[in-house]
Design a protein around this motif. Structure first.
Motif, PDB file in Angstrom:
ATOM      1  N   TRP A  90      -6.953  59.774  25.323  1.00  0.00           N
ATOM      2  CA  TRP A  90      -7.235  60.837  26.228  1.00  0.00           C
ATOM      3  C   TRP A  90      -6.063  61.689  26.451  1.00  0.00           C
ATOM      4  N   VAL A 130     -11.385  66.291  23.329  1.00  0.00           N
ATOM      5  CA  VAL A 130     -11.466  65.440  24.701  1.00  0.00           C
ATOM      6  C   VAL A 130     -12.115  64.123  24.515  1.00  0.00           C
ATOM      7  N   THR A 171     -12.373  59.256  33.773  1.00  0.00           N
ATOM      8  CA  THR A 171     -13.553  60.300  33.264  1.00  0.00           C
ATOM      9  C   THR A 171     -14.441  59.472  32.538  1.00  0.00           C
ATOM     10  N   TYR A 189     -18.334  60.917  31.372  1.00  0.00           N
ATOM     11  CA  TYR A 189     -18.569  61.015  30.110  1.00  0.00           C
ATOM     12  C   TYR A 189     -19.924  60.555  29.658  1.00  0.00           C
ATOM     13  N   MET A 214     -10.211  74.415  27.431  1.00  0.00           N
ATOM     14  CA  MET A 214     -10.088  72.806  27.548  1.00  0.00           C
ATOM     15  C   MET A 214      -9.527  72.388  28.866  1.00  0.00           C
ATOM     16  N   PRO A 215      -9.482  71.100  29.073  1.00  0.00           N
ATOM     17  CA  PRO A 215      -9.110  70.664  30.250  1.00  0.00           C
ATOM     18  C   PRO A 215      -7.959  70.930  31.053  1.00  0.00           C
TER      19      PRO A 215
END
Length: 217
Positions: free
Chosen positions: A52, A58, A64, A68, A179-180
């Motif tokens: 991660w 991802v 998460t 997910y 992206m995150p």
């Protein structure tokens, strides 16, 4: 619509409706459709290397993993995703995940993506065999005319791996996703079409006949 095209669309619809029991079996791995109970074992696989923390893909982490799994199962329920866990046949461990997504029944095309493997399963035959099983099912059972792949422009390892399986690079999609960490990602798009499948299949079968040896660290 002619009768053959109608039959093929109905075949794909039937596959989607019965996806929950689907398992694709190879020599070293099985691809089994993701189940709600798989979360803890998926997280254990991602913990192998703390995946991660990667910036170019991802992968679920402790905070998460639940979302997910829920998101993947919601996509399956809506009919545009078939998510799989990658299971090692020798000991039954879940070692990663992959999926069909962006499934377009009308145009008989889809994308293979969201693929990741725990560190100990990387640089083994697992990724090649997973791609082989997915592609064979997509072209020979789902009757797809196109299968595409998308990866981060910065992910040189992934780009090289997609080319090795026989896909053709089509171009770069600019700012394809965020992206995150907030980075606006450019993505590289690849594809294999139905007229190329038999050659790609033969090459993959040759690779699987002489798989790489696991790297000891």
């Amino acid at each position: 619509m002619d009768s053959l095209a109608h039959h093929r669309r109905n075949t794909l619809l039937m596959i989607m409706e019965n996806a929950s029991g689907l398992t694709l079996s190879g020599k070293t791995i099985d691809l089994r459709v993701l189940d709600l109970a798989d979360g803890p074992r998926l997280l254990a696989a991602a913990t192998d290397g703390e995946l991660w923390n990667l910036k170019v893909t991802v992968v679920p982490g402790p905070s998460t993993i639940d979302q997910y799994v829920i998101t993947a199962l919601r996509g399956r329920q809506e009919g545009h995703v078939i998510p799989f866990v990658i299971v090692a046949r020798d000991d039954g461990r879940i070692v990663g995940s992959t999926r069909f997504w962006k499934i377009d029944r009308a145009n008989r095309k889809l994308e293979i993506g969201h693929t990741w493997l725990g560190r100990s399963a990387q640089r083994t035959a697992a990724n090649t065999e997973a791609k082989y099983l997915l592609l064979r099912y997509a072209f020979e059972v789902m009757q797809c005319v196109r299968v595409q792949f998308t990866t981060d422009e910065l992910n040189e390892k992934s780009r090289a791996a997609i080319l090795r399986i026989g896909a053709k690079q089509e171009g770069i999609v600019r700012h394809e996703r965020i992206m995150p960490d907030g980075r606006k990602r450019n993505s590289v798009r690849f594809s294999i079409i139905d007229t190329e499948w038999l050659d790609v299949k033969a090459a993959l079968e040759d690779k699987l006949a002489c798989p790489p040896k696991p790297v000891l660290e």
